[in-house]
Design a protein around this motif. Structure first.
Motif, PDB file in Angstrom:
ATOM      1  N   GLU A   1       0.843  -1.201   0.000  1.00 16.74           N
ATOM      2  CA  GLU A   1       0.000   0.000   0.000  1.00 16.74           C
ATOM      3  C   GLU A   1       0.877   1.250   0.000  1.00 16.74           C
ATOM      4  O   GLU A   1       1.875   1.319   0.710  1.00 16.74           O
ATOM      5  CB  GLU A   1      -0.897   0.042   1.238  1.00 16.74           C
ATOM      6  CG  GLU A   1      -1.897  -1.085   1.320  1.00 16.74           C
ATOM      7  CD  GLU A   1      -3.042  -0.925   0.332  1.00 16.74           C
ATOM      8  OE1 GLU A   1      -3.322   0.211  -0.110  1.00 16.74           O
ATOM      9  OE2 GLU A   1      -3.668  -1.947   0.004  1.00 16.74           O
ATOM     10  N   VAL A   2       0.480   2.224  -0.799  1.00 22.17           N
ATOM     11  CA  VAL A   2       1.157   3.527  -0.788  1.00 22.17           C
ATOM     12  C   VAL A   2       0.124   4.578  -0.379  1.00 22.17           C
ATOM     13  O   VAL A   2      -1.072   4.417  -0.638  1.00 22.17           O
ATOM     14  CB  VAL A   2       1.769   3.876  -2.168  1.00 22.17           C
ATOM     15  CG1 VAL A   2       2.893   2.916  -2.517  1.00 22.17           C
ATOM     16  CG2 VAL A   2       0.725   3.878  -3.260  1.00 22.17           C
TER      17      VAL A   2
ATOM     18  N   VAL B   1      -5.184   7.632   8.737  1.00 19.61           N
ATOM     19  CA  VAL B   1      -4.385   8.845   8.631  1.00 19.61           C
ATOM     20  C   VAL B   1      -3.395   8.850   9.791  1.00 19.61           C
ATOM     21  O   VAL B   1      -3.781   8.707  10.953  1.00 19.61           O
ATOM     22  CB  VAL B   1      -5.263  10.114   8.645  1.00 19.61           C
ATOM     23  CG1 VAL B   1      -4.400  11.368   8.579  1.00 19.61           C
ATOM     24  CG2 VAL B   1      -6.254  10.086   7.487  1.00 19.61           C
ATOM     25  N   VAL B   2      -2.118   9.005   9.447  1.00 22.26           N
ATOM     26  CA  VAL B   2      -1.031   8.957  10.420  1.00 22.26           C
ATOM     27  C   VAL B   2      -0.497  10.369  10.625  1.00 22.26           C
ATOM     28  O   VAL B   2      -0.174  11.062   9.657  1.00 22.26           O
ATOM     29  CB  VAL B   2       0.108   8.029   9.930  1.00 22.26           C
ATOM     30  CG1 VAL B   2       1.198   7.914  10.983  1.00 22.26           C
ATOM     31  CG2 VAL B   2      -0.447   6.663   9.536  1.00 22.26           C
ATOM     32  N   HIS B   3      -0.395  10.783  11.882  1.00 17.64           N
ATOM     33  CA  HIS B   3       0.149  12.095  12.241  1.00 17.64           C
ATOM     34  C   HIS B   3       1.420  11.869  13.062  1.00 17.64           C
ATOM     35  O   HIS B   3       1.353  11.288  14.146  1.00 17.64           O
ATOM     36  CB  HIS B   3      -0.845  12.885  13.092  1.00 17.64           C
ATOM     37  CG  HIS B   3      -2.120  13.216  12.395  1.00 17.64           C
ATOM     38  ND1 HIS B   3      -2.297  14.375  11.678  1.00 17.64           N
ATOM     39  CD2 HIS B   3      -3.284  12.521  12.288  1.00 17.64           C
ATOM     40  CE1 HIS B   3      -3.522  14.395  11.175  1.00 17.64           C
ATOM     41  NE2 HIS B   3      -4.136  13.283  11.526  1.00 17.64           N
TER      42      HIS B   3
ATOM     43  N   THR C   1       4.074  15.707  10.213  1.00 11.79           N
ATOM     44  CA  THR C   1       3.943  14.975   8.964  1.00 11.79           C
ATOM     45  C   THR C   1       2.635  14.203   8.993  1.00 11.79           C
ATOM     46  O   THR C   1       2.309  13.562   9.989  1.00 11.79           O
ATOM     47  CB  THR C   1       5.131  14.018   8.772  1.00 11.79           C
ATOM     48  OG1 THR C   1       6.335  14.777   8.756  1.00 11.79           O
ATOM     49  CG2 THR C   1       5.018  13.252   7.482  1.00 11.79           C
ATOM     50  N   VAL C   2       1.888  14.291   7.904  1.00 11.63           N
ATOM     51  CA  VAL C   2       0.619  13.574   7.777  1.00 11.63           C
ATOM     52  C   VAL C   2       0.746  12.604   6.607  1.00 11.63           C
ATOM     53  O   VAL C   2       1.157  12.991   5.514  1.00 11.63           O
ATOM     54  CB  VAL C   2      -0.553  14.542   7.523  1.00 11.63           C
ATOM     55  CG1 VAL C   2      -1.857  13.777   7.375  1.00 11.63           C
ATOM     56  CG2 VAL C   2      -0.651  15.572   8.628  1.00 11.63           C
ATOM     57  N   ILE C   3       0.402  11.351   6.860  1.00  9.95           N
ATOM     58  CA  ILE C   3       0.421  10.317   5.831  1.00  9.95           C
ATOM     59  C   ILE C   3      -1.001   9.782   5.723  1.00  9.95           C
ATOM     60  O   ILE C   3      -1.541   9.237   6.687  1.00  9.95           O
ATOM     61  CB  ILE C   3       1.408   9.187   6.174  1.00  9.95           C
ATOM     62  CG1 ILE C   3       2.788   9.754   6.496  1.00  9.95           C
ATOM     63  CG2 ILE C   3       1.484   8.177   5.031  1.00  9.95           C
ATOM     64  CD1 ILE C   3       3.718   8.758   7.152  1.00  9.95           C
ATOM     65  N   ASP C   4      -1.600   9.932   4.541  1.00  7.15           N
ATOM     66  CA  ASP C   4      -3.011   9.612   4.338  1.00  7.15           C
ATOM     67  C   ASP C   4      -3.152   8.346   3.501  1.00  7.15           C
ATOM     68  O   ASP C   4      -2.828   8.345   2.314  1.00  7.15           O
ATOM     69  CB  ASP C   4      -3.681  10.790   3.641  1.00  7.15           C
ATOM     70  CG  ASP C   4      -5.162  10.579   3.374  1.00  7.15           C
ATOM     71  OD1 ASP C   4      -5.705   9.512   3.723  1.00  7.15           O
ATOM     72  OD2 ASP C   4      -5.781  11.502   2.806  1.00  7.15           O
TER      73      ASP C   4
END
Length: 119
Positions: A67-68, A89-91, A81-84
């Protein structure tokens, strides 16, 4: 939903391996009209650590689950940094910004699980 739970598990594992501090997993599935199912929130001990944690999450989720993220923000100036991943959703914060924004309190209607820091 199994894919979502697998992403959350891999994110948490990656953050723990990277020595993230104050990992909190927030289950938002019971909230109406919420744009995602889970938040994972943590902080690093420096800008370098925040960047390494975020890069580690992206690398590990891609390697283990294929998964990307749909989008990532803040990778060049890593204080937040936010990774969606869509449903996840990762903060990844630095401590000062995490304390200021207090996302865990903002999403207080979700079911939060604070994970102990590995020493």
């Amino acid at each position: 939903m199994a894919e979502t739970v697998a992403i959350v598990g891999q994110v948490v594992e990656s953050l723990r391996e990277g020595k993230a501090r104050g990992i909190v997993k927030i289950d938002l599935r019971r909230l109406e009209n919420c744009f995602c199912s889970f938040f994972v929130v943590c902080h690093g001990t420096s800008a370098t650590h925040v960047a390494a944690l975020a890069e580690g999450v992206e690398d590990d989720v891609k390697r283990e689950l294929g998964e990307v993220p749909f989008h990532a923000e803040g990778m060049n100036t890593p204080r937040w940094t936010v990774i969606d991943y869509g449903d996840v959703v990762v903060h990844v914060f630095d401590k000062e910004l995490r304390d200021f924004y207090q996302l865990e309190d903002f999403w207080g209607d979700g079911i939060a699980e604070a994970l102990p820091d590995d020493e």
